[in-house]
Design a protein around this motif. Structure first.
Motif, PDB file in Angstrom:
ATOM      1  N   ALA A  56       0.840  -1.208   0.000  1.00  0.00           N
ATOM      2  CA  ALA A  56       0.000   0.000   0.000  1.00  0.00           C
ATOM      3  C   ALA A  56       0.870   1.253   0.000  1.00  0.00           C
ATOM      4  O   ALA A  56       0.600   2.219  -0.724  1.00  0.00           O
ATOM      5  N   TRP A  57       1.956   1.258   0.789  1.00  0.00           N
ATOM      6  CA  TRP A  57       2.855   2.422   0.822  1.00  0.00           C
ATOM      7  C   TRP A  57       3.538   2.622  -0.519  1.00  0.00           C
ATOM      8  O   TRP A  57       3.659   3.754  -1.006  1.00  0.00           O
ATOM      9  N   LEU A  58       3.988   1.535  -1.134  1.00  0.00           N
ATOM     10  CA  LEU A  58       4.669   1.659  -2.429  1.00  0.00           C
ATOM     11  C   LEU A  58       3.691   2.142  -3.499  1.00  0.00           C
ATOM     12  O   LEU A  58       4.063   2.942  -4.378  1.00  0.00           O
ATOM     13  N   ALA A  59       2.429   1.680  -3.425  1.00  0.00           N
ATOM     14  CA  ALA A  59       1.429   2.122  -4.402  1.00  0.00           C
ATOM     15  C   ALA A  59       1.173   3.620  -4.246  1.00  0.00           C
ATOM     16  O   ALA A  59       1.023   4.351  -5.222  1.00  0.00           O
ATOM     17  N   GLU A  60       1.162   4.094  -3.001  1.00  0.00           N
ATOM     18  CA  GLU A  60       0.840   5.503  -2.765  1.00  0.00           C
ATOM     19  C   GLU A  60       2.031   6.421  -3.027  1.00  0.00           C
ATOM     20  O   GLU A  60       1.872   7.519  -3.542  1.00  0.00           O
ATOM     21  N   PHE A  61       3.237   5.957  -2.645  1.00  0.00           N
ATOM     22  CA  PHE A  61       4.382   6.870  -2.663  1.00  0.00           C
ATOM     23  C   PHE A  61       5.459   6.513  -3.689  1.00  0.00           C
ATOM     24  O   PHE A  61       6.488   7.186  -3.763  1.00  0.00           O
ATOM     25  N   GLY A  62       5.244   5.443  -4.438  1.00  0.00           N
ATOM     26  CA  GLY A  62       6.213   5.077  -5.466  1.00  0.00           C
ATOM     27  C   GLY A  62       7.256   4.104  -4.961  1.00  0.00           C
ATOM     28  O   GLY A  62       7.465   3.964  -3.754  1.00  0.00           O
ATOM     29  N   PRO A  63       7.920   3.423  -5.914  1.00  0.00           N
ATOM     30  CA  PRO A  63       8.826   2.324  -5.565  1.00  0.00           C
ATOM     31  C   PRO A  63      10.052   2.748  -4.756  1.00  0.00           C
ATOM     32  O   PRO A  63      10.665   1.918  -4.084  1.00  0.00           O
ATOM     33  N   ASP A  64      10.407   4.033  -4.804  1.00  0.00           N
ATOM     34  CA  ASP A  64      11.603   4.469  -4.086  1.00  0.00           C
ATOM     35  C   ASP A  64      11.297   4.995  -2.680  1.00  0.00           C
ATOM     36  O   ASP A  64      12.217   5.356  -1.944  1.00  0.00           O
ATOM     37  N   ALA A  65      10.021   5.043  -2.325  1.00  0.00           N
ATOM     38  CA  ALA A  65       9.643   5.618  -1.027  1.00  0.00           C
ATOM     39  C   ALA A  65      10.223   4.794   0.121  1.00  0.00           C
ATOM     40  O   ALA A  65      10.512   5.319   1.192  1.00  0.00           O
ATOM     41  N   LEU A  66      10.393   3.528  -0.116  1.00  0.00           N
ATOM     42  CA  LEU A  66      10.774   2.611   0.944  1.00  0.00           C
ATOM     43  C   LEU A  66      11.577   1.486   0.317  1.00  0.00           C
ATOM     44  O   LEU A  66      11.078   0.739  -0.495  1.00  0.00           O
ATOM     45  N   GLN A  67      12.853   1.384   0.669  1.00  0.00           N
ATOM     46  CA  GLN A  67      13.653   0.291   0.122  1.00  0.00           C
ATOM     47  C   GLN A  67      13.174  -1.048   0.638  1.00  0.00           C
ATOM     48  O   GLN A  67      13.135  -2.018  -0.080  1.00  0.00           O
ATOM     49  N   ARG A  68      12.906  -1.086   1.956  1.00  0.00           N
ATOM     50  CA  ARG A  68      12.745  -2.416   2.519  1.00  0.00           C
ATOM     51  C   ARG A  68      12.038  -2.402   3.867  1.00  0.00           C
ATOM     52  O   ARG A  68      12.347  -1.607   4.741  1.00  0.00           O
ATOM     53  N   PRO A  69      11.089  -3.307   4.037  1.00  0.00           N
ATOM     54  CA  PRO A  69      10.565  -3.562   5.369  1.00  0.00           C
ATOM     55  C   PRO A  69      11.341  -4.732   5.981  1.00  0.00           C
ATOM     56  O   PRO A  69      11.772  -5.633   5.265  1.00  0.00           O
ATOM     57  N   ALA A  70      11.546  -4.694   7.283  1.00  0.00           N
ATOM     58  CA  ALA A  70      12.234  -5.777   7.985  1.00  0.00           C
ATOM     59  C   ALA A  70      11.269  -6.414   8.986  1.00  0.00           C
ATOM     60  O   ALA A  70      10.533  -5.721   9.680  1.00  0.00           O
ATOM     61  N   VAL A  71      11.287  -7.737   9.021  1.00  0.00           N
ATOM     62  CA  VAL A  71      10.406  -8.499   9.910  1.00  0.00           C
ATOM     63  C   VAL A  71      11.271  -9.402  10.789  1.00  0.00           C
ATOM     64  O   VAL A  71      12.206 -10.039  10.295  1.00  0.00           O
ATOM     65  N   ASN A  72      10.983  -9.446  12.074  1.00  0.00           N
ATOM     66  CA  ASN A  72      11.721 -10.305  13.002  1.00  0.00           C
ATOM     67  C   ASN A  72      11.240 -11.753  12.898  1.00  0.00           C
ATOM     68  O   ASN A  72      10.045 -12.006  12.780  1.00  0.00           O
ATOM     69  N   VAL A  73      12.178 -12.667  12.946  1.00  0.00           N
ATOM     70  CA  VAL A  73      11.851 -14.085  12.804  1.00  0.00           C
ATOM     71  C   VAL A  73      12.478 -14.870  13.953  1.00  0.00           C
ATOM     72  O   VAL A  73      13.655 -14.684  14.270  1.00  0.00           O
ATOM     73  N   SER A  74      11.697 -15.736  14.578  1.00  0.00           N
ATOM     74  CA  SER A  74      12.184 -16.585  15.663  1.00  0.00           C
ATOM     75  C   SER A  74      12.725 -17.900  15.115  1.00  0.00           C
ATOM     76  O   SER A  74      12.308 -18.367  14.048  1.00  0.00           O
ATOM     77  N   ALA A  75      13.599 -18.532  15.903  1.00  0.00           N
ATOM     78  CA  ALA A  75      14.184 -19.819  15.523  1.00  0.00           C
ATOM     79  C   ALA A  75      13.107 -20.833  15.145  1.00  0.00           C
ATOM     80  O   ALA A  75      13.218 -21.553  14.154  1.00  0.00           O
ATOM     81  N   ARG A  76      12.068 -20.857  15.940  1.00  0.00           N
ATOM     82  CA  ARG A  76      11.000 -21.836  15.722  1.00  0.00           C
ATOM     83  C   ARG A  76      10.395 -21.732  14.328  1.00  0.00           C
ATOM     84  O   ARG A  76      10.027 -22.721  13.705  1.00  0.00           O
ATOM     85  N   GLN A  77      10.293 -20.509  13.825  1.00  0.00           N
ATOM     86  CA  GLN A  77       9.746 -20.311  12.481  1.00  0.00           C
ATOM     87  C   GLN A  77      10.671 -20.897  11.422  1.00  0.00           C
ATOM     88  O   GLN A  77      10.214 -21.430  10.413  1.00  0.00           O
ATOM     89  N   LEU A  78      11.976 -20.781  11.652  1.00  0.00           N
ATOM     90  CA  LEU A  78      12.943 -21.309  10.674  1.00  0.00           C
ATOM     91  C   LEU A  78      12.870 -22.827  10.600  1.00  0.00           C
ATOM     92  O   LEU A  78      13.258 -23.430   9.603  1.00  0.00           O
ATOM     93  N   HIS A  79      12.371 -23.454  11.655  1.00  0.00           N
ATOM     94  CA  HIS A  79      12.231 -24.908  11.664  1.00  0.00           C
ATOM     95  C   HIS A  79      10.930 -25.362  11.019  1.00  0.00           C
ATOM     96  O   HIS A  79      10.735 -26.550  10.786  1.00  0.00           O
ATOM     97  N   ASP A  80      10.033 -24.434  10.748  1.00  0.00           N
ATOM     98  CA  ASP A  80       8.764 -24.788  10.138  1.00  0.00           C
ATOM     99  C   ASP A  80       8.994 -25.094   8.661  1.00  0.00           C
ATOM    100  O   ASP A  80       9.504 -24.267   7.928  1.00  0.00           O
ATOM    101  N   PRO A  81       8.647 -26.313   8.222  1.00  0.00           N
ATOM    102  CA  PRO A  81       8.940 -26.696   6.832  1.00  0.00           C
ATOM    103  C   PRO A  81       8.270 -25.786   5.802  1.00  0.00           C
ATOM    104  O   PRO A  81       8.720 -25.725   4.657  1.00  0.00           O
ATOM    105  N   ASP A  82       7.203 -25.092   6.188  1.00  0.00           N
ATOM    106  CA  ASP A  82       6.494 -24.231   5.232  1.00  0.00           C
ATOM    107  C   ASP A  82       7.025 -22.803   5.223  1.00  0.00           C
ATOM    108  O   ASP A  82       6.492 -21.949   4.507  1.00  0.00           O
ATOM    109  N   PHE A  83       8.067 -22.534   6.025  1.00  0.00           N
ATOM    110  CA  PHE A  83       8.457 -21.134   6.212  1.00  0.00           C
ATOM    111  C   PHE A  83       8.802 -20.425   4.903  1.00  0.00           C
ATOM    112  O   PHE A  83       8.275 -19.346   4.605  1.00  0.00           O
ATOM    113  N   VAL A  84       9.676 -21.021   4.100  1.00  0.00           N
ATOM    114  CA  VAL A  84      10.100 -20.352   2.862  1.00  0.00           C
ATOM    115  C   VAL A  84       8.902 -20.134   1.937  1.00  0.00           C
ATOM    116  O   VAL A  84       8.729 -19.046   1.369  1.00  0.00           O
ATOM    117  N   ALA A  85       8.054 -21.150   1.832  1.00  0.00           N
ATOM    118  CA  ALA A  85       6.869 -21.027   0.973  1.00  0.00           C
ATOM    119  C   ALA A  85       5.940 -19.920   1.484  1.00  0.00           C
ATOM    120  O   ALA A  85       5.376 -19.157   0.688  1.00  0.00           O
TER     121      ALA A  85
END
Ligand code: C2E
Ligand code: CA
Ligand code: CA
Ligand code: CA
Length: 287
Positions: free
Chosen positions: A103-132
């Motif tokens: 929504a932010w990129l649609a409103e402000f253009g592709p250069d408005a924000l390089q990247r969002p960062a999301v925190n990930v716990s160890a347990r999530q990395l063990h979830d076989p579906d994580f990458v998908a």
């Protein structure tokens, strides 16, 4: 907590069973909160220290509890990890952040924000579906893989074999990995060899006091030693650096002088609701 033992050996082990029980009970509450839609995401800007411009954002989860009010993550992430509910909670944070970023990129253009960062716990990395799940969250919102940063702590990464494969797969897909709270672990340096990190986030504990002008230069050098070593190492390895927990302008100046390019902290901007971040992007566009 009463521990079962041989006759005559009933022992009390303070603090050994209660936390487990508390986690299970809290887990039930988290389950209910997830179903009731009580979790939300707040966003803390990532700022280029040289220009003051917003270049990214970190997603941080909050719990709007009907009785307890806003609950900070420190009070429920451990229970969510222990019960496995972090997988579902993390999926929610990821999808919500991708939706909001689109929504932010649609409103402000592709250069408005390089990247969002999301925190990930160890347990999530063990979830076989994580990458998908990550790929689906991006694709469903029309975002390319180079739009996302996943923040991992050393303890999450140190869990060995399967995790290492997952991290290399994410890296191959173009998703950037950040080592969070960098410098606080026991093997931060050796970890960088094995782990496909693109970003290191200098922990707040090495930013605290960095600006203090000691009468003795050696005391000041000692205070800055880790921050300096980390930025030199990152430069040598071609990694980006982010300094966390910046609370005043003098820290900004010190970190810039040491070579830090990006920063986060209450002095720059606090975590905020999506609508407030939208207003910041609008103000930045106007400059
Ligand atoms: P973190 O990833 O190291 O996030 C930085 C924390 O420091 C955030 O606390 C942020 O609000 C706070 N902070 C930022 N700037 C300053 C500053 O200048 N001074 C001070 N004193 N604090 C500052 P928060 O939001 O309470 O999150 C705490 C931790 O909970 C995070 O530490 C992260 O490890 C975890 N967490 C938060 N959201 C999530 C999530 O969605 N998933 C997972 N797995 N963990 C999360
Ligand atoms: Ca983080
Ligand atoms: Ca951190
Ligand atoms: Ca932290």
């Amino acid at each position: 907590a009463k521990e079962r033992g041989k006759a005559g050996h009933v022992r009390y082990v303070p603090g050994m069973e209660e936390p487990v029980l508390a986690h299970i009970q809290l887990g039930g509450e988290i389950r209910r909160g997830l179903d009731a839609g009580e979790f939300r995401v707040v966003y803390q800007p990532l700022v280029a220290l040289g220009t003051g411009r917003i270049v990214g954002v970190e997603a941080l989860v909050r719990w709007n509890h009907p009785i307890r009010g806003t609950v900070p993550p420190i009070e429920f992430i451990p229970a969510a990890e222990r019960t496995g509910l972090i997988v579902e909670l993390g999926r929610f944070v990821l999808r919500e952040t991708c939706r909001q970023t689109a929504a932010w990129l649609a409103e402000f253009g592709p250069d408005a924000l390089q990247r969002p960062a999301v925190n990930v716990s160890a347990r999530q990395l063990h979830d076989p579906d994580f990458v998908a799940d990550v790929l689906a969250a991006l694709a469903d919102n029309g975002l390319s893989t180079d739009r996302l940063v996943l923040e991992l702590t050393e303890s999450a990464v140190l869990r060995g074999g399967q995790v290492s494969q997952t991290l290399h797969e994410l890296d191959r897909l173009g998703i950037k990995l950040a080592l969070d709270d960098f410098g606080t672990g026991e093997s931060s340096l050796s970890l960088l060899r094995a782990f496909p990190a693109a970003i290191v986030k200098l922990d707040k504990s090495f930013v605290d006091g960095i600006e203090i002008d000691d009468a003795s230069p050696s005391a000041r050098d000692a205070r800055q030693a880790v921050a300096r070593a980390v930025v030199q190492l990152a430069d040598a390895l071609g990694l980006e650096t982010v300094a966390e927990g910046i609370e005043n302008e003098a820290q900004v100046e010190q970190l810039r002088a040491l070579g830090y390019v990006y920063g986060q902290g209450y002095h720059l901007a606090r975590p905020m609701a999506a609508g407030d971040f939208t207003a910041l992007l609008a103000a930045q566009r106007a400059d």
